[in-house]
Design a protein around this motif. Structure first.
Motif, PDB file in Angstrom:
ATOM      1  N   ALA A  99       0.827  -1.209   0.000  1.00 26.88           N
ATOM      2  CA  ALA A  99       0.000   0.000   0.000  1.00 26.88           C
ATOM      3  C   ALA A  99       0.860   1.258   0.000  1.00 26.88           C
ATOM      4  O   ALA A  99       0.575   2.226  -0.719  1.00 26.88           O
ATOM      5  CB  ALA A  99      -0.929  -0.017   1.215  1.00 26.88           C
ATOM      6  N   ALA A 100       1.931   1.243   0.799  1.00 28.56           N
ATOM      7  CA  ALA A 100       2.815   2.408   0.841  1.00 28.56           C
ATOM      8  C   ALA A 100       3.460   2.660  -0.510  1.00 28.56           C
ATOM      9  O   ALA A 100       3.562   3.809  -0.969  1.00 28.56           O
ATOM     10  CB  ALA A 100       3.887   2.209   1.918  1.00 28.56           C
ATOM     11  N   LEU A 101       3.884   1.608  -1.182  1.00 25.82           N
ATOM     12  CA  LEU A 101       4.517   1.761  -2.492  1.00 25.82           C
ATOM     13  C   LEU A 101       3.508   2.236  -3.531  1.00 25.82           C
ATOM     14  O   LEU A 101       3.825   3.088  -4.376  1.00 25.82           O
ATOM     15  CB  LEU A 101       5.147   0.438  -2.923  1.00 25.82           C
ATOM     16  N   LEU A 102       2.284   1.715  -3.484  1.00 24.71           N
ATOM     17  CA  LEU A 102       1.250   2.160  -4.429  1.00 24.71           C
ATOM     18  C   LEU A 102       0.937   3.639  -4.240  1.00 24.71           C
ATOM     19  O   LEU A 102       0.794   4.383  -5.223  1.00 24.71           O
ATOM     20  CB  LEU A 102      -0.019   1.318  -4.239  1.00 24.71           C
ATOM     21  N   LEU A 103       0.801   4.060  -2.992  1.00 24.02           N
ATOM     22  CA  LEU A 103       0.510   5.470  -2.722  1.00 24.02           C
ATOM     23  C   LEU A 103       1.661   6.361  -3.173  1.00 24.02           C
ATOM     24  O   LEU A 103       1.435   7.460  -3.709  1.00 24.02           O
ATOM     25  CB  LEU A 103       0.242   5.660  -1.227  1.00 24.02           C
ATOM     26  N   LEU A 104       2.891   5.894  -2.970  1.00 20.17           N
ATOM     27  CA  LEU A 104       4.051   6.663  -3.412  1.00 20.17           C
ATOM     28  C   LEU A 104       4.074   6.800  -4.930  1.00 20.17           C
ATOM     29  O   LEU A 104       4.329   7.888  -5.471  1.00 20.17           O
ATOM     30  CB  LEU A 104       5.332   5.992  -2.914  1.00 20.17           C
ATOM     31  N   LEU A 105       3.781   5.714  -5.637  1.00 19.10           N
ATOM     32  CA  LEU A 105       3.754   5.757  -7.107  1.00 19.10           C
ATOM     33  C   LEU A 105       2.641   6.671  -7.608  1.00 19.10           C
ATOM     34  O   LEU A 105       2.828   7.436  -8.568  1.00 19.10           O
ATOM     35  CB  LEU A 105       3.590   4.344  -7.669  1.00 19.10           C
ATOM     36  N   ALA A 106       1.470   6.577  -6.973  1.00 16.33           N
ATOM     37  CA  ALA A 106       0.358   7.437  -7.380  1.00 16.33           C
ATOM     38  C   ALA A 106       0.698   8.907  -7.174  1.00 16.33           C
ATOM     39  O   ALA A 106       0.341   9.769  -7.995  1.00 16.33           O
ATOM     40  CB  ALA A 106      -0.898   7.060  -6.587  1.00 16.33           C
ATOM     41  N   TYR A 107       1.420   9.194  -6.088  1.00 14.32           N
ATOM     42  CA  TYR A 107       1.824  10.575  -5.827  1.00 14.32           C
ATOM     43  C   TYR A 107       2.859  11.053  -6.845  1.00 14.32           C
ATOM     44  O   TYR A 107       2.765  12.169  -7.377  1.00 14.32           O
ATOM     45  CB  TYR A 107       2.388  10.680  -4.409  1.00 14.32           C
ATOM     46  N   LEU A 108       3.839  10.203  -7.145  1.00  9.29           N
ATOM     47  CA  LEU A 108       4.885  10.593  -8.089  1.00  9.29           C
ATOM     48  C   LEU A 108       4.333  10.821  -9.488  1.00  9.29           C
ATOM     49  O   LEU A 108       4.787  11.716 -10.209  1.00  9.29           O
ATOM     50  CB  LEU A 108       5.978   9.520  -8.119  1.00  9.29           C
ATOM     51  N   PHE A 109       3.355  10.013  -9.897  1.00 13.61           N
ATOM     52  CA  PHE A 109       2.762  10.147 -11.221  1.00 13.61           C
ATOM     53  C   PHE A 109       1.555  11.091 -11.230  1.00 13.61           C
ATOM     54  O   PHE A 109       0.873  11.227 -12.255  1.00 13.61           O
ATOM     55  CB  PHE A 109       2.350   8.773 -11.757  1.00 13.61           C
ATOM     56  N   LYS A 110       1.298  11.716 -10.071  1.00 12.37           N
ATOM     57  CA  LYS A 110       0.220  12.698  -9.947  1.00 12.37           C
ATOM     58  C   LYS A 110      -1.122  12.153 -10.445  1.00 12.37           C
ATOM     59  O   LYS A 110      -1.846  12.801 -11.205  1.00 12.37           O
ATOM     60  CB  LYS A 110       0.579  13.976 -10.711  1.00 12.37           C
ATOM     61  N   SER A 111      -1.427  10.946  -9.998  1.00 17.25           N
ATOM     62  CA  SER A 111      -2.654  10.298 -10.452  1.00 17.25           C
ATOM     63  C   SER A 111      -3.612   9.993  -9.309  1.00 17.25           C
ATOM     64  O   SER A 111      -4.577   9.248  -9.491  1.00 17.25           O
ATOM     65  CB  SER A 111      -2.311   8.990 -11.186  1.00 17.25           C
ATOM     66  N   THR A 112      -3.344  10.552  -8.140  1.00 24.21           N
ATOM     67  CA  THR A 112      -4.206  10.244  -6.995  1.00 24.21           C
ATOM     68  C   THR A 112      -5.639  10.724  -7.211  1.00 24.21           C
ATOM     69  O   THR A 112      -6.585  10.125  -6.707  1.00 24.21           O
ATOM     70  CB  THR A 112      -3.644  10.901  -5.724  1.00 24.21           C
ATOM     71  N   ALA A 113      -5.802  11.799  -7.979  1.00 19.55           N
ATOM     72  CA  ALA A 113      -7.153  12.335  -8.203  1.00 19.55           C
ATOM     73  C   ALA A 113      -7.998  11.428  -9.072  1.00 19.55           C
ATOM     74  O   ALA A 113      -9.233  11.573  -9.129  1.00 19.55           O
ATOM     75  CB  ALA A 113      -7.064  13.722  -8.844  1.00 19.55           C
ATOM     76  N   ASN A 114      -7.384  10.475  -9.754  1.00 18.86           N
ATOM     77  CA  ASN A 114      -8.125   9.589 -10.660  1.00 18.86           C
ATOM     78  C   ASN A 114      -8.797   8.433  -9.939  1.00 18.86           C
ATOM     79  O   ASN A 114      -9.559   7.684 -10.556  1.00 18.86           O
ATOM     80  CB  ASN A 114      -7.179   9.025 -11.730  1.00 18.86           C
ATOM     81  N   PHE A 115      -8.505   8.278  -8.658  1.00 19.64           N
ATOM     82  CA  PHE A 115      -9.029   7.133  -7.914  1.00 19.64           C
ATOM     83  C   PHE A 115      -9.994   7.594  -6.827  1.00 19.64           C
ATOM     84  O   PHE A 115      -9.795   8.638  -6.201  1.00 19.64           O
ATOM     85  CB  PHE A 115      -7.886   6.341  -7.277  1.00 19.64           C
ATOM     86  N   SER A 116     -11.034   6.804  -6.645  1.00 18.20           N
ATOM     87  CA  SER A 116     -12.007   7.087  -5.590  1.00 18.20           C
ATOM     88  C   SER A 116     -11.383   6.809  -4.227  1.00 18.20           C
ATOM     89  O   SER A 116     -10.889   5.699  -3.978  1.00 18.20           O
ATOM     90  CB  SER A 116     -13.249   6.214  -5.779  1.00 18.20           C
ATOM     91  N   ARG A 117     -11.394   7.796  -3.360  1.00 16.66           N
ATOM     92  CA  ARG A 117     -10.814   7.608  -2.030  1.00 16.66           C
ATOM     93  C   ARG A 117     -11.610   6.599  -1.209  1.00 16.66           C
ATOM     94  O   ARG A 117     -11.046   5.820  -0.443  1.00 16.66           O
ATOM     95  CB  ARG A 117     -10.738   8.951  -1.306  1.00 16.66           C
ATOM     96  N   VAL A 118     -12.927   6.621  -1.374  1.00 19.11           N
ATOM     97  CA  VAL A 118     -13.764   5.690  -0.614  1.00 19.11           C
ATOM     98  C   VAL A 118     -13.540   4.254  -1.081  1.00 19.11           C
ATOM     99  O   VAL A 118     -13.334   3.335  -0.285  1.00 19.11           O
ATOM    100  CB  VAL A 118     -15.252   6.070  -0.750  1.00 19.11           C
ATOM    101  N   ALA A 119     -13.539   4.041  -2.402  1.00 21.47           N
ATOM    102  CA  ALA A 119     -13.384   2.694  -2.944  1.00 21.47           C
ATOM    103  C   ALA A 119     -11.998   2.131  -2.660  1.00 21.47           C
ATOM    104  O   ALA A 119     -11.851   0.988  -2.206  1.00 21.47           O
ATOM    105  CB  ALA A 119     -13.662   2.704  -4.449  1.00 21.47           C
TER     106      ALA A 119
END
Length: 507
Positions: A99-119
């Protein structure tokens, strides 16, 4: 002593072979990947009914990462001998890394907004529960089927000592293994005394009355009796669990040779319980099996994760404590003459000398070859220094050591060079603590073994906890120690004496 590695080995069913274990491991990995992906599909569909390629990448990547990290962490080793609680925390630790690595990758690629936080939040929360759940169901079904279905295989145990007793208890207390301890033959004792009358065939075959033959003179009688039981078809599996040393190895080879033409399965159980091999892990070198006795846990992926943990946490903490550190530095400078920081020589990883930073808390600043422990109300400690020690604020500059790579957030506390030289020949395994980077906090400290170590027993207990940490490291254990440190570790009754004098200076 931790018997987990050996216990999982001897708990395997006798009919389980290498191919079966590999097949189960592959099935478990595919099941985990399928459940991880399926749960993401479920949470996304239930929440927003929209699926985009980013979720596909997350599903595939998370499954592959979990399987990869899980292989290193031992998630896919045979589960027999492991408690459900330990298995859950093992899975949770691996999933936290993923999970930590996925969140880090999403942050680096600036794609966190593309995913539902609830889901995604629900997915991250439920995955370890789901993966542990299917293992618990499989375990329960296996135990019930193994207990009530099929004829148990008949076991003969030849041996003595701790390993034989532990193997005996494992078979007797684990009916789902499908094994029945038909006969136990006690290996001849060291005295060489022969029994008054050798037991007859009826005693040999009795499941409730294990055969006991003692005395080195009866070795041939033992071998003949075991051969007879196997030849008559009463025994299907023979476990050889002889103590280490002496002629036990030669005697085991004698029995192995005599049973070479029989239909019985023969297993040799190493006597790991009397040595550090009980803590070892299996590996291989180009097909040659190896058992690590003394090693660092931070090779490969684990080393990368540990270093990433240190960089991320130390960077965040330094950002938070930058202003307080400036205030403390100014107070130290104004309160007494001398430098703001004290840099002391200590041993780091692989016994390499490093300089550990602290705020000066005393009126002297020596770093020599002798050490004397600090005492309560020592006159060399300044009033401000006493406060810094009591609250452990004098340790804050060590986060810079972590960022530079000399130390870690969690690990054995570094000792002065003089102290290492004093104890390395007096406490068994003392230098093993230098196989990892020293830490700001550690397993010994959160368990109360911090501060003054004025007796041999106290320093031995600290080393015992340090070695346990090295052998049982996981990301989850690091997070647990950090949480315990914040709740009770920094401020306590022993904080004033968390160090040693080295030519009149305390660390």
């Amino acid at each position: 002593m931790d018997y987990s590695h050996t216990e999982s080995m001897i708990n395997l069913p006798a009919h389980a072979n290498r191919h079966a274990l590999q097949g189960f491991s592959l099935l478990a990995k595919l099941t985990d990947m399928g459940l991880i992906a399926g749960l993401l599909v479920t949470t996304v569909t239930l929440h927003e009914m929209v699926w985009h390629p980013g979720y596909s990448v997350a599903a595939a990547l998370s499954g592959m990462l979990f399987v990869t990290f899980g292989e290193f962490a031992g998630v896919y080793r045979p589960w027999r001998g492991e408690t459900s609680k330990r298995q859950f925390f093992q899975i949770l630790g691996v999933w936290l890394q993923v999970a930590a690595l996925l969140l880090l990758l999403a942050y680096l690629f600036k794609s966190t907004a593309n995913f539902s936080r609830v889901a995604t939040g629900a997915w991250l929360l439920l995955v370890p529960i789901l993966l542990s759940g299917w293992r618990a169901v499989t375990r329960t079904l296996s135990e019930r089927i193994g207990t009530h279905v099929g004829h148990p295989r008949q076991i003969l145990l030849w041996g003595s000592g701790d390993v034989a007793e532990r193997l005996k208890r494992t078979i007797q207390h684990s009916p789902w293994l499908g094994l029945n301890l038909h006969t136990q033959v006690d290996y001849p004792d060291a005295t060489g005394s022969a029994p008054a009358s050798p037991p007859g065939p009826a005693a040999c075959a009795a499941a409730t009355k294990p055969l006991a033959v003692s005395g080195i003179k009866t070795l041939e009688a033992q071998l003949q009796r075991i051969e007879a039981l196997v030849r008559d078809g009463e025994i299907e599996i023979v476990y050889i669990a002889l103590p280490s040393g002496g002629q036990a190895r030669d005697h085991a080879n004698l029995l192995i040779e005599r049973l070479a033409d029989s239909a019985a399965s023969v297993f040799l159980v190493p006597d790991f319980f009397t040595s550090d091999l009980a803590h070892g892990t299996w590996s291989h070198l180009h097909g040659i099996p190896l058992l690590s006795v003394y090693d660092t846990p931070f090779w490969g992926v684990d080393g990368w994760l540990k270093r990433t943990e240190d960089i991320v946490i130390s960077s965040l903490i330094l950002l938070i404590i930058a202003l307080p550190m400036l205030a403390i530095a100014l107070a130290v400078k104004l309160s007494s003459p001398g430098p703001v920081l004290f840099k002391q020589r200590r041993y780091g990883i692989n016994s390499r000398q490093i300089r550990v930073w602290k705020f000066r808390s005393m009126t002297v600043c020596d770093d020599g070859d002798r050490f004397t422990q600090a005492k309560r109300q020592d006159p060399r400690i300044t009033p401000l220094g006493a406060f810094l020690r009591r609250t452990s604020l004098d340790e804050l500059p060590q986060f810079i050591n972590v960022l530079l790579g000399d130390m870690s957030i969690v690990g054995p506390r570094p000792h002065p060079v003089a102290m290492n030289e004093h104890y390395r020949g007096r406490i068994r395994g003392y230098v093993l603590r230098h196989r990892v980077r020293p830490g700001i906090t550690g397993w010994a400290q959160v368990n109360g073994w911090r501060g003054e170590t004025d007796t041999h027993e106290k320093i031995a207990k600290r080393i015992e906890h340090d070695i346990w940490y090295i052998r049982n490291w996981s990301l989850w254990l690091d997070l647990r120690i950090i949480m315990m440190t914040f709740s009770s570790g920094f401020i306590g009754r022993n904080a004033y004496k968390c160090g040693f004098f080295v030519n009149n200076f305390v660390f």
